[in-house]
Scaffold this motif. Sequence first.
Motif, mmCIF file in Angstrom:
data_model
loop_
_atom_site.group_PDB
_atom_site.id
_atom_site.type_symbol
_atom_site.label_atom_id
_atom_site.label_comp_id
_atom_site.label_asym_id
_atom_site.label_seq_id
_atom_site.Cartn_x
_atom_site.Cartn_y
_atom_site.Cartn_z
ATOM 1 N N MET A 144 0.839 -1.192 0.000
ATOM 2 C CA MET A 144 0.000 0.000 0.000
ATOM 3 C C MET A 144 0.876 1.243 0.000
ATOM 4 N N PRO A 145 0.418 2.329 -0.642
ATOM 5 C CA PRO A 145 1.163 3.583 -0.519
ATOM 6 C C PRO A 145 1.135 4.046 0.934
ATOM 7 N N SER A 146 2.223 4.644 1.392
ATOM 8 C CA SER A 146 2.307 5.035 2.806
ATOM 9 C C SER A 146 1.176 5.979 3.205
ATOM 10 N N ALA A 147 0.698 6.806 2.264
ATOM 11 C CA ALA A 147 -0.372 7.753 2.586
ATOM 12 C C ALA A 147 -1.687 7.056 2.894
ATOM 13 N N ALA A 148 -1.861 5.813 2.414
ATOM 14 C CA ALA A 148 -3.121 5.098 2.661
ATOM 15 C C ALA A 148 -3.327 4.806 4.136
ATOM 16 N N ALA A 149 -2.269 4.880 4.944
ATOM 17 C CA ALA A 149 -2.389 4.624 6.380
ATOM 18 C C ALA A 149 -3.001 5.788 7.123
ATOM 19 N N SER A 150 -3.057 6.960 6.494
ATOM 20 C CA SER A 150 -3.503 8.139 7.243
ATOM 21 C C SER A 150 -4.431 9.073 6.470
ATOM 22 N N ARG A 151 -4.705 8.806 5.178
ATOM 23 C CA ARG A 151 -5.570 9.715 4.425
ATOM 24 C C ARG A 151 -6.968 9.755 5.038
ATOM 25 N N ARG A 152 -7.500 10.955 5.170
ATOM 26 C CA ARG A 152 -8.773 11.139 5.868
ATOM 27 C C ARG A 152 -9.941 10.403 5.198
ATOM 28 N N PRO A 153 -10.068 10.389 3.852
ATOM 29 C CA PRO A 153 -11.228 9.710 3.262
ATOM 30 C C PRO A 153 -11.311 8.221 3.588
ATOM 31 N N GLY A 154 -10.181 7.595 3.918
ATOM 32 C CA GLY A 154 -10.203 6.157 4.168
ATOM 33 C C GLY A 154 -10.291 5.761 5.618
ATOM 34 N N LYS A 155 -10.475 6.751 6.520
ATOM 35 C CA LYS A 155 -10.401 6.425 7.948
ATOM 36 C C LYS A 155 -11.541 5.502 8.387
ATOM 37 N N ARG A 156 -12.741 5.635 7.768
ATOM 38 C CA ARG A 156 -13.864 4.780 8.171
ATOM 39 C C ARG A 156 -13.567 3.325 7.877
ATOM 40 N N ILE A 157 -13.039 3.033 6.689
ATOM 41 C CA ILE A 157 -12.726 1.643 6.351
ATOM 42 C C ILE A 157 -11.573 1.132 7.198
ATOM 43 N N ARG A 158 -10.554 1.958 7.424
ATOM 44 C CA ARG A 158 -9.454 1.521 8.288
ATOM 45 C C ARG A 158 -9.978 1.162 9.673
ATOM 46 N N GLY A 159 -10.870 1.992 10.193
ATOM 47 C CA GLY A 159 -11.445 1.706 11.505
ATOM 48 C C GLY A 159 -12.236 0.409 11.514
ATOM 49 N N ASN A 160 -13.013 0.155 10.459
ATOM 50 C CA ASN A 160 -13.796 -1.084 10.394
ATOM 51 C C ASN A 160 -12.892 -2.306 10.274
ATOM 52 N N LEU A 161 -11.799 -2.190 9.526
ATOM 53 C CA LEU A 161 -10.843 -3.297 9.426
ATOM 54 C C LEU A 161 -10.244 -3.615 10.790
ATOM 55 N N LEU A 162 -9.958 -2.578 11.577
ATOM 56 C CA LEU A 162 -9.403 -2.792 12.910
ATOM 57 C C LEU A 162 -10.443 -3.400 13.844
ATOM 58 N N ARG A 163 -11.658 -2.879 13.845
ATOM 59 C CA ARG A 163 -12.703 -3.382 14.748
ATOM 60 C C ARG A 163 -13.011 -4.852 14.486
ATOM 61 N N ALA A 164 -13.001 -5.241 13.205
ATOM 62 C CA ALA A 164 -13.322 -6.626 12.862
ATOM 63 C C ALA A 164 -12.150 -7.568 13.103
ATOM 64 N N GLY A 165 -10.989 -7.036 13.384
ATOM 65 C CA GLY A 165 -9.819 -7.884 13.569
ATOM 66 C C GLY A 165 -9.205 -8.347 12.266
#
Length: 657
Positions: free
Chosen positions: A324-345
């Motif tokens: 993944m590009p390093s920016a994908a870890a912190s870009r604001r538009p993707g925060k909801r999906i990142r959060g869901n990936l974390l919550r689901a394990g």
Amino acid sequence: MNAGDIARFADVGRAAVSNWRRRHDDFPQPVGGTASSPLFSLSEVTAWLRGNGKSFEVSLGDLVWQRMRTAVDDLRLGELVGQVGVFLLFLHRDPEGWREHGSRALSGDLRIWPSPGGDDSRSPLDGRDAPSLAALVAAATADLPDAPRLRLDPTLLRLVVRLAREHGPLGAFEFLCARYVEAHSRQLSVTRDDVAALMTRLAGDGTVLDPACGVGTLLLGAGTPLGQELSEPNALLTAVRLLLRGTSARIVAGDSLREDGLAGVLADAVLCDPPFNERAWGYDELTGDPRWEYGLPPRSEPELAWVQHCLAHVRPGGLVAILMPSAAASRRPGKRIRGNLLRAGALRAVVSLAPGGPDLWLLRRPAGERPPSQVLMVDAGEDLSIVEPAWHAFIADPEAEPAGDSRTVRIIDLLDDEVDLAPGRHRPPQGGMDFARDFTAVLDRFREASAALPQVPPALETLTERQELPTTTVGELVKAGLVTILAAPSKMAADSGPIPVLTADDVAAGLPPSGGTVLDPALVMTRPGDIVTTALGTVRVITESFPDSGADSGAALGPQLTLYRVDRDRLDPYFLAGFLRSADSSRVHSSSSRLDVRRARVPVLPVTEQRRYGAAFRELTAMEDRLRETAALGETLIRLGFDGLVDGHLRPCGQGG
């Protein structure tokens, strides 16, 4: 052939080829390509090199490649490489068929591939009814999807057969694939070899799927490979590379996101190096796609679409390793999906592979177990060897704190307004005793280096009028025997060995030799008093010998370095080095990009006066080295100071306790 090919044949840099084109009116004119990337005739270039006394070597592989480059335009080059790959697969699988029928087919005027709609399954060979070469190839490669039906040049096939005899069908095809990737480096993105090897080891030996497989780099080590690739020629290259290795493969062509050619297939692991920043990924057509289990990827976040596509193709509990590009870890538009990936394990680890990216995300498809409470962060930098131990230790015990440049972070601490997964932001704090020792040691070294700085620069007298001195050139000094110029060999026998090697980085930093090689008569060995220059203009005088090197004296001169050896009875090395350093580099660079001082001007002075100048130059250089060391220590001290204050290992003086 392009300028890079010419440089490779003549064993010179690209700059040398550009210089030949500028300086020699008889250099061959381009026969194709573009103004920025011209193509030249192989026969014309070899004739010019031979006529100008320049050594060159054209290997059999290069002959095959150049004939392929001239057979089709660049847009169809991938098709031709795939077609040759199919032929090599035939040679690999049916060598007897080639020996019995194929070689005779090339000796006649027979079509290699059948015409569209034609029936060439039987053709006369030596007056007998026998299968044509086309039929033999088709039978041997029946498991290839949509094998190309183009006409191949018999002369090219003869060269390909010779190349296969010399290197084997697999070696021949890997050579051609490497040339193809090099020629299309701007259009093809190939995963770094070390990163691909790491991802393959993490995936294990089961069924491995790559939905954006390119030319198959991530599938070469898979036990049972599956892949999809947008480009039909590249999909064929992947299939041939795998089949030549004896691996059964299922590779389909098409757009994985829009037209999933492996729908319903679940693999043990999914590896992927998807295209980055591709806005036209199908957002409008795929809004209601069932793959978006963790949220509809924003139009500007195609990489999160690839993450969910990969999760949809892995079995429960299976691994997904995706770059993944390093920016994908912190870009604001993707925060909801990142959060869901974390919550689901699902998201288990984020690994920073190099400054500026890419990052490696490691995910597991949830299998109904309780989601983990921790996620692993690894700041690998260039040392990929730390990734596997950290990952396996984390999987064995997610609650344990890993060692080294890794740490576990509580998922609940990441679920803030940013959901920032950048490993650099979560760098592990240094241990108390280690930090105290490191900080104290750097502080002591900084104080020592600062105290060693001279209070004043060398004593230099200011003149009211510029002093005019008679001058000569280094070229004249060479003719007079006062200077000998020696260049390092362009290649060395080994990267490590008993003979120390002085590298360009060593010269630039003023450090002792860091490389190594084996004893070779072609090596240029340094002596105290020699002047060494780099391609970027750094100038150093060698001050020590290395008697344990196993050679007569000194260290071996590394690639891209040039040595100037002076008659010390008549010329002071520090005097000459000072004027070399100040030479106008815009006027004194040669075609090989090494500093060429033949036209640089040097004052004509008695050796006693030279030594006075040399002493001043030497003091300035020593002062520069001390300042550089002190500045580096100061930067380290500042960084440790900030880290210590933030992490709680330091506090301002004057507080109680």
